[in-house]
Enzyme design. Sequence first.
Site, PDB file in Angstrom:
ATOM      1  N   TYR A 101       0.857  -1.193   0.000  1.00 14.66           N
ATOM      2  CA  TYR A 101       0.000   0.000   0.000  1.00 14.66           C
ATOM      3  C   TYR A 101       0.890   1.239   0.000  1.00 14.66           C
ATOM      4  O   TYR A 101       1.855   1.313   0.780  1.00 14.66           O
ATOM      5  CB  TYR A 101      -0.882   0.027   1.256  1.00 14.66           C
ATOM      6  CG  TYR A 101      -1.573   1.368   1.456  1.00 14.66           C
ATOM      7  CD1 TYR A 101      -2.861   1.583   0.958  1.00 14.66           C
ATOM      8  CD2 TYR A 101      -0.920   2.429   2.082  1.00 14.66           C
ATOM      9  CE1 TYR A 101      -3.473   2.818   1.094  1.00 14.66           C
ATOM     10  CE2 TYR A 101      -1.533   3.667   2.224  1.00 14.66           C
ATOM     11  CZ  TYR A 101      -2.804   3.850   1.725  1.00 14.66           C
ATOM     12  OH  TYR A 101      -3.411   5.082   1.850  1.00 14.66           O
ATOM     13  N   GLU A 189      -3.503   7.501  -3.900  1.00 14.71           N
ATOM     14  CA  GLU A 189      -3.337   6.213  -3.242  1.00 14.71           C
ATOM     15  C   GLU A 189      -3.167   5.089  -4.263  1.00 14.71           C
ATOM     16  O   GLU A 189      -3.854   5.058  -5.274  1.00 14.71           O
ATOM     17  CB  GLU A 189      -4.596   5.964  -2.415  1.00 14.71           C
ATOM     18  CG  GLU A 189      -4.425   5.022  -1.254  1.00 14.71           C
ATOM     19  CD  GLU A 189      -5.731   4.912  -0.471  1.00 14.71           C
ATOM     20  OE1 GLU A 189      -5.853   5.553   0.580  1.00 14.71           O
ATOM     21  OE2 GLU A 189      -6.624   4.179  -0.922  1.00 14.71           O
TER      22      GLU A 189
END
Length: 384
Positions: A101, A189
């Site tokens: 991530y 993101e």
Amino acid sequence: MKLYECEGKMVFAKAGIPIPRGNVIASVDEAAASAATLGYPVVLKIQVMSGGRGKAGGVKLVSNESILRETASQLLQMSHGGEQVERLLVEQQLNIKYEYYAGITLDPLTLLPLLMFSTQGGMDIEHVAETMPEKIITRHLDPLKAMPLHGVLEMLEESGIDNGHLMPVTKIIMGLIKAYYAYDAITAEINPLVIMDDGKALAADAKFETDDSAHYRLKSVLGIVREEQGMTQLERKAKELDLAYVSLDGTVGLICGGAGIGMGSMDMVMAHGGRAANFLDLGGNATTEKTAAALRLVLGDPAVKGVLMNVFGGINNCATMAKGVCEVLDETPLRCALVVKMRGHSQDEGWAMLEQRGIPLVKLGTTAEAVGLLMHEISRTKEQ
Ligand code: GDP
Ligand code: MN
């Protein structure tokens, strides 16, 4: 403005972040054609604003054309997060070995961008934050300083990432930082940031939200034009005309020369037992055209039974604004009551023009008087 995954990936690609090969399609035939060029197996992903598509069945791996046709047809009928699916992203299927991530968001406490990295990619980052917060490594970014290559390497090492992934992941994070600044993002993101079985790293998903204040320049840089979501037709039209307009559910149309006088007028309408049909701030550059456009817009709401124009000739000119009103009156006969309260710069000229057209004026009186007069006019028109 939130970007769809396919748009976010375009931004990433511009910043040098590797993304899977793929196409955006809107029909089953297009999906089949795209998959044929990409080569099976492929992934089909619904393009909607809400996340969690994987869990909701909006991301499907398909291995041949008949499955693809069936799946694409199902996905195109799906809705997710209250949004009807209209397009799919067809991508080459990735042989994923690791899911990381990487994200940047604006930290409201320090007012600095906060870079986040976790080896626990693929799943909800909020879930990771709750259950294993130590697995999210963060660093503040200083927009006034150069790209923090050293800091990025340091945080990756701290995260426990496989040493072999350090370089490709660093490259992607540097690209993410670049994209964040270049496109005025508030959130950027990549989840998952994947390592494939051949050791290459890719952004397999993209979440990107830009600052609305930067919209004017992003439109040309990103080439993304979007029908504004959640706006009424009149609000959309008002935006094109550069008018500050909000649709409301009442029947009294308002054209006001400022936000304060606009809200005061709304309250006064309410005090007289009515409800405003809109909020409209004409602003400080009220040309004849803009005033006319504002009046046309307010009259364009079929619920409007009467209009109050409550403006000042300060920066604006009463004669210029009155001319705009007359322009609309020349086009079509007025379909409902109209009261104008205007004073200031060139007021006599403005009043004379409107009086000549028989428009009820409030010259030196208050907003309360103007609203009272309008309510009277509305009930008078009703009786006729
Ligand atoms: P989200 O659920 O809306 O965040 O959608 P994502 O784009 O993140 O996809 C959800 C999950 O689907 C990812 O975490 C991956 O595990 C999986 N996925 C997406 N693309 C591929 C792919 O090309 N190959 C494989 N094996 N899995 C994929
Ligand atoms: Mn995701």
